[in-house]
Motif scaffolding. Structure first.
Motif, mmCIF file in Angstrom:
data_model
loop_
_atom_site.group_PDB
_atom_site.id
_atom_site.type_symbol
_atom_site.label_atom_id
_atom_site.label_comp_id
_atom_site.label_asym_id
_atom_site.label_seq_id
_atom_site.Cartn_x
_atom_site.Cartn_y
_atom_site.Cartn_z
ATOM 1 N N VAL A 4 32.036 4.207 -45.471
ATOM 2 C CA VAL A 4 31.398 5.155 -44.563
ATOM 3 C C VAL A 4 32.366 5.421 -43.419
ATOM 4 N N ILE A 5 32.498 6.693 -43.052
ATOM 5 C CA ILE A 5 33.392 7.079 -41.970
ATOM 6 C C ILE A 5 32.535 7.492 -40.770
ATOM 7 N N ALA A 6 32.870 6.962 -39.593
ATOM 8 C CA ALA A 6 32.109 7.238 -38.375
ATOM 9 C C ALA A 6 32.986 7.924 -37.343
ATOM 10 N N ALA A 7 32.359 8.775 -36.540
ATOM 11 C CA ALA A 7 33.066 9.501 -35.486
ATOM 12 C C ALA A 7 32.736 8.912 -34.126
ATOM 13 N N ILE A 8 33.773 8.607 -33.376
ATOM 14 C CA ILE A 8 33.629 8.192 -31.985
ATOM 15 C C ILE A 8 33.959 9.454 -31.180
ATOM 16 N N ALA A 27 16.028 3.041 -40.032
ATOM 17 C CA ALA A 27 15.306 3.952 -39.138
ATOM 18 C C ALA A 27 15.141 3.324 -37.755
ATOM 19 N N GLY A 28 15.389 4.143 -36.739
ATOM 20 C CA GLY A 28 15.253 3.703 -35.361
ATOM 21 C C GLY A 28 16.517 3.097 -34.763
ATOM 22 N N LYS A 29 17.455 2.706 -35.606
ATOM 23 C CA LYS A 29 18.709 2.132 -35.110
ATOM 24 C C LYS A 29 19.652 3.257 -34.667
ATOM 25 N N TRP A 30 20.469 2.950 -33.687
ATOM 26 C CA TRP A 30 21.480 3.891 -33.207
ATOM 27 C C TRP A 30 22.779 3.652 -33.964
ATOM 28 N N GLU A 31 23.587 4.706 -34.079
ATOM 29 C CA GLU A 31 24.854 4.620 -34.791
ATOM 30 C C GLU A 31 25.813 5.664 -34.253
ATOM 31 N N PHE A 32 27.058 5.501 -34.646
ATOM 32 C CA PHE A 32 28.045 6.549 -34.425
ATOM 33 C C PHE A 32 27.940 7.442 -35.651
ATOM 34 N N PRO A 33 27.732 8.747 -35.462
ATOM 35 C CA PRO A 33 27.458 9.614 -36.609
ATOM 36 C C PRO A 33 28.626 9.705 -37.589
ATOM 37 N N GLY A 34 28.285 9.986 -38.827
ATOM 38 C CA GLY A 34 29.277 10.111 -39.891
ATOM 39 C C GLY A 34 28.582 10.008 -41.235
ATOM 40 N N ARG A 78 31.916 -0.660 -45.911
ATOM 41 C CA ARG A 78 33.150 -0.659 -45.123
ATOM 42 C C ARG A 78 33.024 0.519 -44.175
ATOM 43 N N LEU A 79 32.896 0.242 -42.888
ATOM 44 C CA LEU A 79 32.737 1.278 -41.877
ATOM 45 C C LEU A 79 34.075 1.491 -41.181
ATOM 46 N N VAL A 80 34.559 2.716 -41.254
ATOM 47 C CA VAL A 80 35.851 3.078 -40.673
ATOM 48 C C VAL A 80 35.587 4.148 -39.616
ATOM 49 N N ALA A 81 36.086 3.923 -38.400
ATOM 50 C CA ALA A 81 35.826 4.864 -37.308
ATOM 51 C C ALA A 81 37.107 5.537 -36.831
ATOM 52 N N TYR A 82 36.951 6.803 -36.478
ATOM 53 C CA TYR A 82 38.029 7.603 -35.909
ATOM 54 C C TYR A 82 37.536 8.234 -34.617
ATOM 55 N N LYS A 83 38.427 8.343 -33.654
ATOM 56 C CA LYS A 83 38.099 9.097 -32.446
ATOM 57 C C LYS A 83 38.022 10.566 -32.824
ATOM 58 N N ALA A 84 37.184 11.308 -32.122
ATOM 59 C CA ALA A 84 37.043 12.735 -32.403
ATOM 60 C C ALA A 84 36.721 13.477 -31.109
ATOM 61 N N ARG A 85 36.997 14.768 -31.152
ATOM 62 C CA ARG A 85 36.733 15.625 -29.999
ATOM 63 C C ARG A 85 35.816 16.752 -30.438
ATOM 64 N N LEU A 86 34.785 17.003 -29.635
ATOM 65 C CA LEU A 86 33.835 18.071 -29.923
ATOM 66 C C LEU A 86 34.490 19.416 -29.658
ATOM 67 N N LEU A 87 34.415 20.313 -30.646
ATOM 68 C CA LEU A 87 34.971 21.654 -30.495
ATOM 69 C C LEU A 87 33.899 22.685 -30.207
ATOM 70 N N GLY A 88 32.682 22.462 -30.732
ATOM 71 C CA GLY A 88 31.608 23.425 -30.509
ATOM 72 C C GLY A 88 30.463 23.237 -31.485
ATOM 73 N N GLY A 89 29.532 24.177 -31.415
ATOM 74 C CA GLY A 89 28.354 24.140 -32.272
ATOM 75 C C GLY A 89 27.096 23.835 -31.476
ATOM 76 N N GLN A 90 25.962 24.195 -32.054
ATOM 77 C CA GLN A 90 24.660 23.893 -31.462
ATOM 78 C C GLN A 90 24.068 22.727 -32.247
ATOM 79 N N CYS A 91 23.791 21.622 -31.578
ATOM 80 C CA CYS A 91 23.304 20.430 -32.265
ATOM 81 C C CYS A 91 21.969 20.687 -32.963
ATOM 82 N N ARG A 92 21.927 20.318 -34.243
ATOM 83 C CA ARG A 92 20.716 20.417 -35.054
ATOM 84 C C ARG A 92 20.600 19.099 -35.810
ATOM 85 N N LEU A 93 19.480 18.429 -35.689
ATOM 86 C CA LEU A 93 19.301 17.114 -36.297
ATOM 87 C C LEU A 93 18.756 17.233 -37.720
#
Length: 127
Positions: A4-8, A27-34, A78-93
């Motif tokens: 699983v790849i996660a975005a910081i 469910a209910g737990k927080w995570e770094f999205p990916g 195996r959780l692998v994280a990368y730093k990321a930068r927001l470029l744009g978009g309207q958040c939709r869950l």
């Protein structure tokens, strides 16, 4: 083992976190999205796709942040994280009930999925 790849995703002095929705694993737990990497996909491609699919956001993937293996009951990931930068978009869950921009020193106030905790600790150490 599932990878699983996660975005910081950092913006100013805050990081984007997401809460797993009811009906989802953890469910209910927080995570770094990916999400899960698909065959033939690079980690960077995976993150761009998953963040667009799950949150409708566009990101630029940066440097490697960290990696860990966690032995969940359903099987290890195996959780692998990368730093990321927001470029744009309207958040939709789609698979999350909430998202939050959180200051690094406040991350301890959230109930994270076990595999994400080493990344929480590393980020808090950067305060």
């Amino acid at each position: 083992m599932t990878t699983v790849i996660a975005a910081i995703i950092m913006q100013d002095d805050k990081v984007l976190i997401a809460q797993r929705a009811e009906g989802q694993k953890l469910a209910g737990k927080w995570e770094f999205p990916g999400g899960k990497i698909e065959e033939g996909e690079t980690p960077e491609e995976c993150l761009k796709r998953e963040i667009k699919e799950e949150l409708n956001l566009d990101i630029e993937v940066g440097e490697f942040f960290g990696e860990n293996v966690y032995p969940y009951e359903a099987g290890p990931i195996r959780l692998v994280a990368y730093k990321a930068r927001l470029l744009g978009g309207q958040c939709r869950l789609r698979v999350h009930s909430r998202v939050a921009w959180v200051k690094l020193h406040d991350l301890a106030d959230y109930d994270f999925a076990p595999a994400d905790i080493p990344f929480v600790d590393k980020l808090r150490g950067m305060c």
